[in-house]
Design a protein around this motif. Structure first.
Motif, PDB file in Angstrom:
ATOM      1  N   TYR A  21      28.693   2.366  51.805  1.00  0.00           N
ATOM      2  CA  TYR A  21      28.864   3.099  50.542  1.00  0.00           C
ATOM      3  C   TYR A  21      30.335   3.183  50.150  1.00  0.00           C
ATOM      4  N   ASP A  22      30.563   3.331  48.846  1.00  0.00           N
ATOM      5  CA  ASP A  22      31.907   3.680  48.392  1.00  0.00           C
ATOM      6  C   ASP A  22      31.912   5.200  48.166  1.00  0.00           C
ATOM      7  N   TRP A  24      32.354   7.300  45.547  1.00  0.00           N
ATOM      8  CA  TRP A  24      32.319   7.875  44.194  1.00  0.00           C
ATOM      9  C   TRP A  24      31.815   9.316  44.200  1.00  0.00           C
ATOM     10  N   ASP A  26      32.533  11.572  46.212  1.00  0.00           N
ATOM     11  CA  ASP A  26      33.617  12.514  46.577  1.00  0.00           C
ATOM     12  C   ASP A  26      34.036  13.375  45.380  1.00  0.00           C
ATOM     13  N   ASN A  27      33.987  12.763  44.175  1.00  0.00           N
ATOM     14  CA  ASN A  27      34.388  13.502  42.958  1.00  0.00           C
ATOM     15  C   ASN A  27      33.509  14.723  42.705  1.00  0.00           C
ATOM     16  N   ASP A 105      22.084   5.714  41.559  1.00  0.00           N
ATOM     17  CA  ASP A 105      23.240   4.822  41.606  1.00  0.00           C
ATOM     18  C   ASP A 105      22.809   3.377  41.381  1.00  0.00           C
ATOM     19  N   ARG A 136      25.319   5.997  38.072  1.00  0.00           N
ATOM     20  CA  ARG A 136      26.226   4.911  37.661  1.00  0.00           C
ATOM     21  C   ARG A 136      25.371   3.768  37.112  1.00  0.00           C
ATOM     22  N   LYS A 188      34.649   3.139  35.082  1.00  0.00           N
ATOM     23  CA  LYS A 188      35.445   2.982  36.295  1.00  0.00           C
ATOM     24  C   LYS A 188      35.210   1.617  36.906  1.00  0.00           C
ATOM     25  N   LEU A 190      34.328  -0.606  40.201  1.00  0.00           N
ATOM     26  CA  LEU A 190      33.580  -0.431  41.457  1.00  0.00           C
ATOM     27  C   LEU A 190      33.719  -1.689  42.298  1.00  0.00           C
ATOM     28  N   ARG A 192      32.576  -2.533  46.211  1.00  0.00           N
ATOM     29  CA  ARG A 192      32.118  -2.149  47.537  1.00  0.00           C
ATOM     30  C   ARG A 192      32.514  -3.240  48.511  1.00  0.00           C
ATOM     31  N   GLU A 203      30.269   5.991  35.070  1.00  0.00           N
ATOM     32  CA  GLU A 203      29.889   7.052  35.998  1.00  0.00           C
ATOM     33  C   GLU A 203      29.544   8.263  35.120  1.00  0.00           C
TER      34      GLU A 203
END
Ligand SMILES: C[S@@+](CC[C@H](N)C(=O)[O-])C[C@H]1O[C@@H](n2cnc3c(N)ncnc32)[C@H](O)[C@@H]1O
Length: 210
Positions: A21-22, A24, A26-27, A105, A136, A188, A190, A192, A203
């Motif tokens: 996973y990335d 995203w 976290d925001n 996602d 997303r 944004k 992306l 990965r 997003e």
């Protein structure tokens, strides 16, 4: 469901292995931490990227997908996770106002105009008052990189082999996601670790209105 399930099983079989996973989400950690006791839906979970991100951080997740291959990969790497096979273009198998958070996602862009509207209405129906969708979707800016696209069948909707793929512009994001409620979104980049090309995505944070 059978044909669609077969198609996605084929695709998901190719993408097995531990989900990478990335970050995203976290925001949204300060928002998500209010919901530690709630079950979060990962809609179109695929191999389980968002599900793994969330369970590693102590959240309870219900991983949903049309593909049994996707669900079994998710279970393999997240032992004990709850899963549900479902088809997004049918009525969702959940009660009204039953979830506070839904993650979707890169899973809401395979559908016709009417199907996409149906999906948004179903997400709204199952979200609690003020519930949140975090999603997303691919941007139309990725169209320049896509050489294998064949036929545009509707505005920003393309057929590639057996698969439909929608690319969203700002107007599309507002048209579809506003069905649920109040939206905030950003475009944004992306990338990965497991994919070659950088993609541009919208997003979107969407809060259910009455
Ligand atoms: C590109 S993958 C994204 C997976 C994952 N969310 C991620 O970010 O890696 C799209 C997922 O949507 C699922 N999907 C496609 N059409 C669906 C449908 N009609 N109902 C439920 N899931 C569907 C596919 O099986 C696939 O796992």
């Amino acid at each position: 469901m059978a044909e669609l399930e077969k198609l996605w099983d084929k695709r998901n079989k190719k993408a097995t292995g531990k989900p990478i996973y990335d970050l995203w989400l976290d925001n949204y950690l300060s928002l998500l931490k209010e919901y530690k006791q709630e079950e979060i839906i990962d809609l179109g979970c695929g191999g389980g990227c968002a599900s793994l991100y969330l369970t590693e951080r102590g959240y309870k997740v219900l991983a949903c997908d049309i593909s049994k291959e996707a669900l079994s990969n998710t279970k393999k790497y997240i032992p004990g996770i709850k899963t549900k096979q479902m088809n997004l273009i049918e009525d969702f198998p959940f009660e009204n106002e039953s979830y506070a958070i839904i993650i979707a996602d890169l899973s809401l862009h395979y559908f016709t105009d009417q199907e996409t509207i149906h999906i948004m209405k179903e997400i709204k129906r199952i979200l609690k008052q003020n519930g949140i969708l975090l999603a997303r979707v691919h941007s139309t800016k990725n169209l320049n990189n896509e050489t294998s696209l064949l036929e545009e069948v509707d505005k920003n909707l393309y057929r590639r082999g057996e698969e439909l793929r929608r690319y969203f512009d700002q107007e599309d994001v507002e048209k579809y996601f506003s069905i649920i409620g109040k939206i905030a979104y950003q475009e944004k980049s992306l990338k990965r670790q497991d994919t070659e090309k950088e993609k541009i995505v919208f997003e979107i944070k969407c809060q259910r209105s009455k």
